[in-house]
Design an enzyme around this catalytic site. Structure first.
Site, PDB file in Angstrom:
ATOM      1  N   TYR A  89      62.796 131.745  29.852  1.00  0.00           N
ATOM      2  CA  TYR A  89      63.622 132.106  28.822  1.00  0.00           C
ATOM      3  C   TYR A  89      64.291 133.268  29.434  1.00  0.00           C
ATOM      4  O   TYR A  89      63.958 133.845  30.326  1.00  0.00           O
ATOM      5  CB  TYR A  89      63.078 132.690  27.396  1.00  0.00           C
ATOM      6  CG  TYR A  89      62.149 131.500  26.630  1.00  0.00           C
ATOM      7  CD1 TYR A  89      62.843 130.790  25.692  1.00  0.00           C
ATOM      8  CD2 TYR A  89      60.698 131.393  26.884  1.00  0.00           C
ATOM      9  CE1 TYR A  89      62.248 130.064  24.993  1.00  0.00           C
ATOM     10  CE2 TYR A  89      60.164 130.504  26.050  1.00  0.00           C
ATOM     11  CZ  TYR A  89      60.866 129.732  25.074  1.00  0.00           C
ATOM     12  OH  TYR A  89      60.271 128.763  24.226  1.00  0.00           O
ATOM     13  N   TYR A  98      55.917 125.823  30.218  1.00  0.00           N
ATOM     14  CA  TYR A  98      55.706 127.397  30.938  1.00  0.00           C
ATOM     15  C   TYR A  98      54.291 128.030  30.706  1.00  0.00           C
ATOM     16  O   TYR A  98      53.709 127.503  29.580  1.00  0.00           O
ATOM     17  CB  TYR A  98      56.886 128.430  30.621  1.00  0.00           C
ATOM     18  CG  TYR A  98      56.934 128.612  28.932  1.00  0.00           C
ATOM     19  CD1 TYR A  98      56.048 129.693  28.281  1.00  0.00           C
ATOM     20  CD2 TYR A  98      57.806 127.998  28.192  1.00  0.00           C
ATOM     21  CE1 TYR A  98      55.987 129.699  27.069  1.00  0.00           C
ATOM     22  CE2 TYR A  98      57.920 127.981  26.888  1.00  0.00           C
ATOM     23  CZ  TYR A  98      57.040 129.042  26.223  1.00  0.00           C
ATOM     24  OH  TYR A  98      56.964 129.207  24.872  1.00  0.00           O
ATOM     25  N   ARG A 108      52.216 125.983  27.716  1.00  0.00           N
ATOM     26  CA  ARG A 108      52.987 125.465  26.723  1.00  0.00           C
ATOM     27  C   ARG A 108      53.722 123.879  26.842  1.00  0.00           C
ATOM     28  O   ARG A 108      54.184 123.999  27.973  1.00  0.00           O
ATOM     29  CB  ARG A 108      54.105 126.431  26.048  1.00  0.00           C
ATOM     30  CG  ARG A 108      53.599 127.665  25.483  1.00  0.00           C
ATOM     31  CD  ARG A 108      53.150 127.655  24.231  1.00  0.00           C
ATOM     32  NE  ARG A 108      52.987 126.566  23.187  1.00  0.00           N
ATOM     33  CZ  ARG A 108      54.104 126.337  22.216  1.00  0.00           C
ATOM     34  NH1 ARG A 108      55.024 127.277  22.027  1.00  0.00           N
ATOM     35  NH2 ARG A 108      53.972 124.967  21.650  1.00  0.00           N
ATOM     36  N   HIS A 157      59.190 122.239  24.695  1.00  0.00           N
ATOM     37  CA  HIS A 157      59.644 122.374  23.201  1.00  0.00           C
ATOM     38  C   HIS A 157      60.914 122.834  23.090  1.00  0.00           C
ATOM     39  O   HIS A 157      61.480 123.734  23.873  1.00  0.00           O
ATOM     40  CB  HIS A 157      58.688 122.994  22.308  1.00  0.00           C
ATOM     41  CG  HIS A 157      58.342 124.475  22.825  1.00  0.00           C
ATOM     42  ND1 HIS A 157      57.591 124.907  23.717  1.00  0.00           N
ATOM     43  CD2 HIS A 157      58.804 125.584  22.277  1.00  0.00           C
ATOM     44  CE1 HIS A 157      57.473 126.174  23.654  1.00  0.00           C
ATOM     45  NE2 HIS A 157      58.298 126.532  23.214  1.00  0.00           N
ATOM     46  N   HIS A 181      62.777 125.298  20.003  1.00  0.00           N
ATOM     47  CA  HIS A 181      62.813 126.238  18.777  1.00  0.00           C
ATOM     48  C   HIS A 181      63.822 125.892  17.811  1.00  0.00           C
ATOM     49  O   HIS A 181      65.140 125.818  18.487  1.00  0.00           O
ATOM     50  CB  HIS A 181      62.736 127.696  18.820  1.00  0.00           C
ATOM     51  CG  HIS A 181      61.395 128.025  19.601  1.00  0.00           C
ATOM     52  ND1 HIS A 181      60.611 128.702  19.149  1.00  0.00           N
ATOM     53  CD2 HIS A 181      61.424 128.049  20.951  1.00  0.00           C
ATOM     54  CE1 HIS A 181      59.549 128.979  20.035  1.00  0.00           C
ATOM     55  NE2 HIS A 181      60.024 128.695  21.204  1.00  0.00           N
TER      56      HIS A 181
END
Length: 261
Positions: free
Chosen positions: A122, A161, A171, A174, A176
């Site tokens: 991110y 990640y 994780r 995905h 959000h």
């Protein structure tokens, strides 16, 4: 970092799944996210210990903000054109409809997305994952649903990640999603996953939705008719805001981006 192993976390997830499957016949399906889900270690510390008290929002919160076509540029829905060059990764199109509990389209709904880049990182100061940042990818976008309740984004497929819930925790990929009504008191926050991801069953956040049918509603469907030749693969994912088939809410678990990273 805790030394709890993936095997221990998986055993906890499996035990809860078996207990749920063995619930009495006729018991209602558990379609919301578990609060204080033990396998998701930090959620146990963050979940409220007392029941919430309803409060009346002030008038300004009931009537603002109201989003319209002039507030959201159509180009904001393309996450691949926000830099000076093209981002790296598999280009994808994600589209679907936003529906109410009776299957009616929800028009003019503000839909916002944020995600990791193709390397699983991110653009956020708390994300110290040693994967490369992409100078041409911010990972954020938004759009308004059309008269049929349809949204559409062009982006790149996010990578998985690591996170520090337990040893070797990863994780699944995905995106959000945040959906607003006409004001800040009407909001749904959730996550969309990808089909066939081997990390789904290992993930304490995804498996906090213990009902298999409800959890499946968070997984997009690959759509070859949506896939564009020599350009992008296509995924379709509908969001249901209310009713027995509503999309599970991420904020039921208070799983925010900053708390995952």
């Amino acid at each position: 970092m805790t030394e709890t192993t993936q095997a221990e976390i998986s055993a906890e997830i499996e035990a809860e799944a078996q207990a749920y499957a063995a619930r009495p016949a006729g018991a209602p399906a558990e379609t919301t996210t578990r609060r204080g889900w033990g396998a998701y270690r930090s959620s146990v510390l963050r979940v409220p210990s007392n029941d919430p008290h309803p409060v009346d929002p002030e008038g300004v919160e009931l009537w603002a903000p109201c989003f319209g076509q002039r507030d959201v540029d159509p180009l904001e829905a393309d996450l691949t054109i926000q830099g000076r060059g093209e981002p790296l990764g598999e280009r994808i199109v994600v589209t679907g409809r936003v529906l109410d509990g009776d299957g009616r389209p929800v028009r003019g709904q503000l839909v916002e997305v944020w995600q990791a880049n193709a390397s699983g990182r991110y653009v956020h100061q708390r994300d110290q994952h040693p994967a490369p940042l992409d100078p041409h990818f911010t990972g954020t976008g938004r759009c308004l649903t059309d008269d049929d309740g349809t949204y559409r984004f062009t982006t790149v497929k996010p990578g998985p990640y690591p996170w520090r819930n337990h040893r070797n925790a990863w994780r699944p990929a995905h995106v959000h999603f945040s959906l607003f009504g006409t004001d800040f008191t009407q909001r749904l926050v959730t996550q969309m996953y990808f089909p066939g991801d081997p990390l789904m069953g290992l993930d304490p956040i995804a498996t906090a939705v213990v009902d298999p049918a409800a959890r499946a509603r968070m997984v997009a469907t690959y759509d070859h008719d949506l896939t564009e030749p020599e350009w992008a693969t296509g995924y379709r994912w509908d969001v249901v805001l209310t009713g027995s088939h509503r999309t599970p809410r991420e904020d039921d678990l208070a799983a925010a981006l900053g708390e995952e990273a």
